[in-house]
Motif scaffolding. Structure first.
Motif, mmCIF file in Angstrom:
data_model
loop_
_atom_site.group_PDB
_atom_site.id
_atom_site.type_symbol
_atom_site.label_atom_id
_atom_site.label_comp_id
_atom_site.label_asym_id
_atom_site.label_seq_id
_atom_site.Cartn_x
_atom_site.Cartn_y
_atom_site.Cartn_z
ATOM 1 N N TYR A 57 7.080 0.779 -15.834
ATOM 2 C CA TYR A 57 7.621 -0.556 -16.101
ATOM 3 C C TYR A 57 8.715 -0.931 -15.106
ATOM 4 N N GLU A 58 9.493 0.054 -14.702
ATOM 5 C CA GLU A 58 10.488 -0.210 -13.648
ATOM 6 C C GLU A 58 9.779 -0.489 -12.328
ATOM 7 N N PHE A 59 8.714 0.252 -12.066
ATOM 8 C CA PHE A 59 7.891 0.018 -10.867
ATOM 9 C C PHE A 59 7.405 -1.430 -10.855
ATOM 10 N N ALA A 60 6.872 -1.868 -12.004
ATOM 11 C CA ALA A 60 6.336 -3.231 -12.102
ATOM 12 C C ALA A 60 7.430 -4.282 -11.968
ATOM 13 N N SER A 61 8.617 -3.984 -12.514
ATOM 14 C CA SER A 61 9.701 -4.979 -12.502
ATOM 15 C C SER A 61 10.125 -5.336 -11.075
ATOM 16 N N ILE A 62 9.981 -4.376 -10.146
ATOM 17 C CA ILE A 62 10.354 -4.634 -8.743
ATOM 18 C C ILE A 62 9.371 -5.615 -8.098
ATOM 19 N N LEU A 63 8.096 -5.502 -8.502
ATOM 20 C CA LEU A 63 7.043 -6.266 -7.826
ATOM 21 C C LEU A 63 6.609 -7.519 -8.579
ATOM 22 N N LYS A 64 7.017 -7.638 -9.833
ATOM 23 C CA LYS A 64 6.460 -8.659 -10.725
ATOM 24 C C LYS A 64 6.576 -10.090 -10.214
ATOM 25 N N ASN A 65 7.681 -10.438 -9.561
ATOM 26 C CA ASN A 65 7.821 -11.832 -9.093
ATOM 27 C C ASN A 65 7.065 -12.088 -7.788
ATOM 28 N N GLY A 66 6.473 -11.043 -7.221
ATOM 29 C CA GLY A 66 5.622 -11.206 -6.037
ATOM 30 C C GLY A 66 6.358 -11.318 -4.716
ATOM 31 N N VAL A 67 7.682 -11.437 -4.761
ATOM 32 C CA VAL A 67 8.449 -11.651 -3.528
ATOM 33 C C VAL A 67 8.343 -10.444 -2.596
ATOM 34 N N VAL A 68 8.553 -9.245 -3.147
ATOM 35 C CA VAL A 68 8.493 -8.020 -2.325
ATOM 36 C C VAL A 68 7.096 -7.856 -1.722
ATOM 37 N N LEU A 69 6.061 -8.143 -2.519
ATOM 38 C CA LEU A 69 4.681 -8.014 -2.023
ATOM 39 C C LEU A 69 4.418 -8.977 -0.864
ATOM 40 N N CYS A 70 4.891 -10.219 -1.014
ATOM 41 C CA CYS A 70 4.707 -11.216 0.055
ATOM 42 C C CYS A 70 5.453 -10.807 1.324
ATOM 43 N N GLU A 71 6.673 -10.301 1.140
ATOM 44 C CA GLU A 71 7.455 -9.839 2.300
ATOM 45 C C GLU A 71 6.744 -8.673 2.988
ATOM 46 N N LEU A 72 6.147 -7.794 2.170
ATOM 47 C CA LEU A 72 5.435 -6.627 2.704
ATOM 48 C C LEU A 72 4.262 -7.052 3.584
ATOM 49 N N ILE A 73 3.395 -7.916 3.057
ATOM 50 C CA ILE A 73 2.204 -8.321 3.831
ATOM 51 C C ILE A 73 2.613 -9.137 5.059
ATOM 52 N N ASN A 74 3.730 -9.873 4.966
ATOM 53 C CA ASN A 74 4.213 -10.636 6.127
ATOM 54 C C ASN A 74 4.763 -9.723 7.224
ATOM 55 N N CYS A 75 5.343 -8.570 6.817
ATOM 56 C CA CYS A 75 5.832 -7.600 7.813
ATOM 57 C C CYS A 75 4.649 -6.955 8.549
ATOM 58 N N ILE A 76 3.576 -6.700 7.790
ATOM 59 C CA ILE A 76 2.412 -6.032 8.373
ATOM 60 C C ILE A 76 1.575 -7.018 9.187
ATOM 61 N N GLN A 77 1.362 -8.194 8.616
ATOM 62 C CA GLN A 77 0.569 -9.245 9.279
ATOM 63 C C GLN A 77 1.370 -10.536 9.200
#
Length: 214
Positions: A57-77
């Motif tokens: 649940y802590e793992f999910a709380s970091i990613l839940k708003n999608g911001v970190v995921l979007c930043e991640l894919i933008n760093c890669i591509q």
């Protein structure tokens, strides 16, 4: 911890069974490893930091708003997600996750490497988010990306002929086993699950065939 789980609501019957099964597939060690990779790619620590994540649940709380995921894919591509929503509105957060998933597809991930928005947003199948991040890490290696490394390199798809050869070999083995290529009848075959009857004459015949080792 009660507050963290409050929004799940009670689960009954089949829903509860699926939830327990999903929980058992989640590996905290793998989750910490992939979040450590995310920190390396982004060049910043997450909150909580990867190594301090207590549960799924802590793992999910970091990613839940999608911001970190979007930043991640933008760093890669770069340019994968044109505008990252920072509003706390649920529909905006879901939109971020959707844009991240689209970015993954554009980068080369397959359908089976993705997850549904609700898997993350409603904490349904959080192991699938871990699997997705490992697939993304493997794809970056396949594409020769020079950033931090996670997971096993995804193999290139030049295995078609090999697969066909294996398929043909498998078919011929099945043919030989069942006698289909020699017109043999199925009378001598033992049905699956049935116990084969061993007759005294079978034992005598098999002993007669054995070489004399005395």
């Amino acid at each position: 911890e009660r507050c963290t789980m409050a929004f799940h609501g009670p689960s009954y019957g089949l829903s509860r069974e699926l939830h327990i099964k999903s929980q058992s597939k989640f590996s905290l060690e793998r989750a910490r490893e992939c979040m450590s990779w995310v920190e390396d790619v982004l060049g910043k620590k997450l909150d909580p930091e990867s190594q301090n994540i207590k549960d799924q649940y802590e793992f999910a709380s970091i990613l839940k708003n999608g911001v970190v995921l979007c930043e991640l894919i933008n760093c890669i591509q770069p340019g994968s997600v044109k505008k990252v929503n920072t509003m706390n509105a649920p529909f905006k957060q879901r939109e971020n996750i959707e844009m991240y998933l689209k970015g993954c597809i554009n980068y080369g991930l397959k359908e089976q490497d993705l997850f549904q928005v609700n898997d993350l947003y409603e904490n349904k199948n959080l192991y699938m988010i871990v699997d997705n991040l490992y697939s993304l890490g493997g794809t970056t290696q396949k594409k020769g990306w020079n950033g931090p490394v996670l997971g096993v390199k995804v193999a290139s798809e030049n295995k078609r002929n090999f697969d066909q050869d294996v398929l043909k070999a498998g078919q011929s083995v099945i043919g030989l086993q069942y006698g289909s290529n020699k017109g043999a009848s199925q009378a001598g075959m033992t049905p699956y699950g049935a116990t084969r009857q061993i007759r005294p004459e079978d034992i005598a015949t098999s002993r007669a065939c054995e070489p004399d080792r005395t």
